[in-house]
Design a protein around this motif. Structure first.
Motif, PDB file in Angstrom:
ATOM      1  N   MET A 105      -5.046 -20.512  -9.418  1.00 62.13           N
ATOM      2  CA  MET A 105      -4.108 -21.187 -10.326  1.00 62.13           C
ATOM      3  C   MET A 105      -2.694 -21.301  -9.746  1.00 62.13           C
ATOM      4  O   MET A 105      -1.731 -21.528 -10.480  1.00 62.13           O
ATOM      5  N   GLY A 106      -2.575 -21.096  -8.448  1.00 54.70           N
ATOM      6  CA  GLY A 106      -1.293 -21.336  -7.786  1.00 54.70           C
ATOM      7  C   GLY A 106      -0.214 -20.306  -8.063  1.00 54.70           C
ATOM      8  O   GLY A 106       0.979 -20.613  -7.986  1.00 54.70           O
ATOM      9  N   ILE A 107      -0.622 -19.062  -8.398  1.00 49.62           N
ATOM     10  CA  ILE A 107       0.388 -17.990  -8.595  1.00 49.62           C
ATOM     11  C   ILE A 107       1.053 -17.685  -7.243  1.00 49.62           C
ATOM     12  O   ILE A 107       0.372 -17.559  -6.223  1.00 49.62           O
ATOM     13  N   GLN A 108       2.377 -17.539  -7.267  1.00 47.45           N
ATOM     14  CA  GLN A 108       3.124 -17.363  -6.014  1.00 47.45           C
ATOM     15  C   GLN A 108       3.072 -15.927  -5.491  1.00 47.45           C
ATOM     16  O   GLN A 108       2.956 -15.699  -4.298  1.00 47.45           O
ATOM     17  N   LYS A 109       3.225 -14.948  -6.421  1.00 50.97           N
ATOM     18  CA  LYS A 109       3.266 -13.546  -5.990  1.00 50.97           C
ATOM     19  C   LYS A 109       2.570 -12.660  -7.021  1.00 50.97           C
ATOM     20  O   LYS A 109       2.684 -12.895  -8.229  1.00 50.97           O
ATOM     21  N   VAL A 110       1.886 -11.612  -6.496  1.00 48.91           N
ATOM     22  CA  VAL A 110       1.244 -10.622  -7.364  1.00 48.91           C
ATOM     23  C   VAL A 110       1.754  -9.243  -6.956  1.00 48.91           C
ATOM     24  O   VAL A 110       1.852  -8.943  -5.762  1.00 48.91           O
ATOM     25  N   PHE A 111       2.092  -8.402  -7.962  1.00 48.93           N
ATOM     26  CA  PHE A 111       2.432  -7.012  -7.665  1.00 48.93           C
ATOM     27  C   PHE A 111       1.289  -6.115  -8.126  1.00 48.93           C
ATOM     28  O   PHE A 111       0.844  -6.198  -9.277  1.00 48.93           O
ATOM     29  N   PHE A 112       0.834  -5.243  -7.218  1.00 50.50           N
ATOM     30  CA  PHE A 112      -0.248  -4.294  -7.525  1.00 50.50           C
ATOM     31  C   PHE A 112       0.255  -2.877  -7.263  1.00 50.50           C
ATOM     32  O   PHE A 112       0.563  -2.529  -6.121  1.00 50.50           O
ATOM     33  N   PRO A 113       0.362  -2.032  -8.311  1.00 42.99           N
ATOM     34  CA  PRO A 113       0.837  -0.672  -8.093  1.00 42.99           C
ATOM     35  C   PRO A 113      -0.279   0.221  -7.589  1.00 42.99           C
ATOM     36  O   PRO A 113      -1.281   0.429  -8.271  1.00 42.99           O
ATOM     37  N   SER A 114      -0.103   0.757  -6.377  1.00 42.03           N
ATOM     38  CA  SER A 114      -1.040   1.774  -5.897  1.00 42.03           C
ATOM     39  C   SER A 114      -0.404   3.143  -6.100  1.00 42.03           C
ATOM     40  O   SER A 114       0.575   3.269  -6.862  1.00 42.03           O
ATOM     41  N   SER A 115      -0.934   4.158  -5.436  1.00 41.42           N
ATOM     42  CA  SER A 115      -0.547   5.530  -5.784  1.00 41.42           C
ATOM     43  C   SER A 115      -0.766   6.458  -4.594  1.00 41.42           C
ATOM     44  O   SER A 115      -1.611   6.187  -3.729  1.00 41.42           O
ATOM     45  N   ILE A 116      -0.046   7.577  -4.600  1.00 43.48           N
ATOM     46  CA  ILE A 116      -0.302   8.615  -3.599  1.00 43.48           C
ATOM     47  C   ILE A 116      -1.700   9.218  -3.791  1.00 43.48           C
ATOM     48  O   ILE A 116      -2.165   9.967  -2.936  1.00 43.48           O
ATOM     49  N   ALA A 117      -2.378   8.864  -4.901  1.00 47.76           N
ATOM     50  CA  ALA A 117      -3.748   9.331  -5.143  1.00 47.76           C
ATOM     51  C   ALA A 117      -4.749   8.742  -4.161  1.00 47.76           C
ATOM     52  O   ALA A 117      -5.910   9.154  -4.132  1.00 47.76           O
ATOM     53  N   VAL A 118      -4.319   7.778  -3.331  1.00 50.40           N
ATOM     54  CA  VAL A 118      -5.241   7.240  -2.308  1.00 50.40           C
ATOM     55  C   VAL A 118      -5.497   8.280  -1.221  1.00 50.40           C
ATOM     56  O   VAL A 118      -6.493   8.211  -0.500  1.00 50.40           O
ATOM     57  N   PHE A 119      -4.598   9.284  -1.098  1.00 50.80           N
ATOM     58  CA  PHE A 119      -4.768  10.309  -0.071  1.00 50.80           C
ATOM     59  C   PHE A 119      -5.661  11.425  -0.599  1.00 50.80           C
ATOM     60  O   PHE A 119      -5.593  11.773  -1.784  1.00 50.80           O
ATOM     61  N   GLY A 120      -6.463  11.996   0.300  1.00 51.02           N
ATOM     62  CA  GLY A 120      -7.363  13.079  -0.105  1.00 51.02           C
ATOM     63  C   GLY A 120      -7.202  14.289   0.786  1.00 51.02           C
ATOM     64  O   GLY A 120      -6.188  14.439   1.473  1.00 51.02           O
ATOM     65  N   LYS A 121      -8.240  15.119   0.795  1.00 48.37           N
ATOM     66  CA  LYS A 121      -8.179  16.427   1.466  1.00 48.37           C
ATOM     67  C   LYS A 121      -7.815  16.348   2.939  1.00 48.37           C
ATOM     68  O   LYS A 121      -7.209  17.260   3.476  1.00 48.37           O
ATOM     69  N   ASN A 122      -8.223  15.276   3.616  1.00 43.63           N
ATOM     70  CA  ASN A 122      -8.039  15.235   5.074  1.00 43.63           C
ATOM     71  C   ASN A 122      -6.729  14.605   5.529  1.00 43.63           C
ATOM     72  O   ASN A 122      -6.441  14.580   6.726  1.00 43.63           O
ATOM     73  N   ALA A 123      -5.932  14.116   4.587  1.00 39.76           N
ATOM     74  CA  ALA A 123      -4.618  13.579   4.970  1.00 39.76           C
ATOM     75  C   ALA A 123      -3.668  14.755   5.198  1.00 39.76           C
ATOM     76  O   ALA A 123      -3.747  15.749   4.472  1.00 39.76           O
ATOM     77  N   PRO A 124      -2.777  14.658   6.188  1.00 41.74           N
ATOM     78  CA  PRO A 124      -1.795  15.737   6.371  1.00 41.74           C
ATOM     79  C   PRO A 124      -0.974  15.926   5.096  1.00 41.74           C
ATOM     80  O   PRO A 124      -0.663  14.950   4.415  1.00 41.74           O
ATOM     81  N   LYS A 125      -0.642  17.165   4.785  1.00 35.67           N
ATOM     82  CA  LYS A 125       0.024  17.459   3.503  1.00 35.67           C
ATOM     83  C   LYS A 125       1.499  17.052   3.492  1.00 35.67           C
ATOM     84  O   LYS A 125       2.044  16.710   2.455  1.00 35.67           O
ATOM     85  N   THR A 126       2.149  17.165   4.640  1.00 35.14           N
ATOM     86  CA  THR A 126       3.584  16.876   4.639  1.00 35.14           C
ATOM     87  C   THR A 126       3.870  15.639   5.470  1.00 35.14           C
ATOM     88  O   THR A 126       3.199  15.379   6.475  1.00 35.14           O
ATOM     89  N   ASN A 127       4.889  14.915   5.013  1.00 35.59           N
ATOM     90  CA  ASN A 127       5.282  13.675   5.698  1.00 35.59           C
ATOM     91  C   ASN A 127       4.084  12.774   5.944  1.00 35.59           C
ATOM     92  O   ASN A 127       3.944  12.205   7.024  1.00 35.59           O
TER      93      ASN A 127
END
Ligand code: NAD
Length: 318
Positions: A105-127
């Motif tokens: 429908m020709g929408i110019q821009k979409v905003f999608f809020p993601s989250s730090i919840a995408v990270f799990g056990k194997n991501a480094p904890k800091t930085n």
């Protein structure tokens, strides 16, 4: 071009404040707030909309000549664990409704809020960096990392300008949170002011990334306003505000409310928090669209107490 904006999930913790900010920037007559139920206070154009209802969404886009969509509707981390299949279903099907309507429908821009919840056990904890393991351990996190990849897919395949940030836990005084793992950092202020005590559902040393509402909204508006050719991340940008533990937050609140006491009774949300990073590296957001947070723990606590204290005093007088 005159922008016409539609927001889904506009009655939520973020949606409420985002709607007000967008109305200030684009004008009352150019922002349509939508949610499952009518808002408590009506200040502008509003339509009831189930964001999974493709037909109703398309009708609104056509009726108002919508050019941008901010898709805030979702089921969040803690609430999502009570019904993982429904969480996946709602979060994905509503985003597909938005993506497909936007594409066709020709929408110019979409905003999608993601989250730090995408990270799990194997991501480094800091930085935690932009490009690391995203082995999300909740239905909510899995839906967000899938959503990020679909955002990239629609951008690369169809040229749809989808933009996204991975919000940390959002702390706001205007509205209450709706079922996330970081909700304690808002609830604590209401309890501190009403009862001088709070029973926290996380352990005292659980450090999590957080962001004050003013910073979260400013990040959203700045990203959406940035020139498209400067944006290297088309999944979702890491975004940092501040990091603290319940113990550190309680100590800072005590500087304002010396009688405040905190107890700790960890529940199932502890397991979710244990999987998440403690701090986030938002180098790409800083480089690509000039992101810089303004609120640290001390000035966030001052702002929250200053906003909520007069309301509390008013309530006691009534
Ligand atoms: N608040 C945070 O700390 C945080 C952190 C990271 C990401 N986010 C993301 O930001 C977005 C907004 O979060 P929030 O805190 O405002 O959430 P919230 O739970 O406070 O609000 C969500 C809103 O979506 C609405 N909704 C639910 N199902 C719907 C449907 N089928 N159709 C239309 N509306 C529906 C609800 O009525 C509610 O008003 C979400 O996508 C969330 O995942 C929030």
């Amino acid at each position: 071009m005159k922008e016409k904006i539609l927001i889904t999930g506009a009655n939520g913790q973020l949606g409420t404040v985002l709607t007000d900010s967008l109305r200030q920037v684009f004008g009352l007559e150019n922002v349509v707030a939508t949610d499952l139920h009518p808002p408590t206070a009506q200040t502008g154009m509003y339509a009831t909309l189930d964001a999974t209802d493709t037909k109703a969404l398309r009708t609104l886009i056509k009726k108002f000549g919508i050019t941008q969509i901010y898709h805030m509707a979702a089921i969040l981390s803690a609430k999502g664990e009570q019904d993982p299949v429904r969480t996946w279903d709602l979060n994905m099907s509503s985003f597909f409704c938005v993506l497909e309507a936007a594409r066709t429908m020709g929408i110019q821009k979409v905003f999608f809020p993601s989250s730090i919840a995408v990270f799990g056990k194997n991501a480094p904890k800091t930085n935690t960096s932009q490009f690391t393991y995203c082995d999300a351990g909740t239905a909510y996190g899995i839906s967000k990392i899938a959503g990020e990849n679909w955002a990239l897919y629609y951008y690369e395949k169809y040229g749809l300008d989808v933009r996204s940030v991975r919000y940390p836990g959002v702390i706001s005084h205007q509205s209450l949170p709706g079922g996330g793992t970081t909700d304690y950092a808002v609830a604590i202020f209401h309890h501190a002011l009403q009862k001088q005590s709070y029973d926290c559902y996380l352990k005292k040393d659980t450090i999590l990334p957080m962001i004050y509402i003013d910073d979260a909204i400013r990040a959203t508006l700045e990203l959406m306003d940035a020139p498209a050719n400067q944006l290297r991340i088309r999944t979702s940008y890491n975004l940092a505000g501040m990091s603290f533990s319940p113990e550190a937050l309680a100590a800072e609140i005590k500087n304002h409310l010396p009688d405040f006491q905190i107890n700790y009774t960890p529940d199932s949300r502890q397991k979710i928090a244990d999987q998440w990073p403690q701090s986030i590296d938002d180098q790409y957001a800083r480089e690509d669209w000039g992101w810089k947070s303004k609120f640290d723990l001390a000035n966030m606590v001052s702002a929250m107490v200053n906003h909520l204290k007069p309301l509390q005093q008013l309530n006691t007088q009534l």
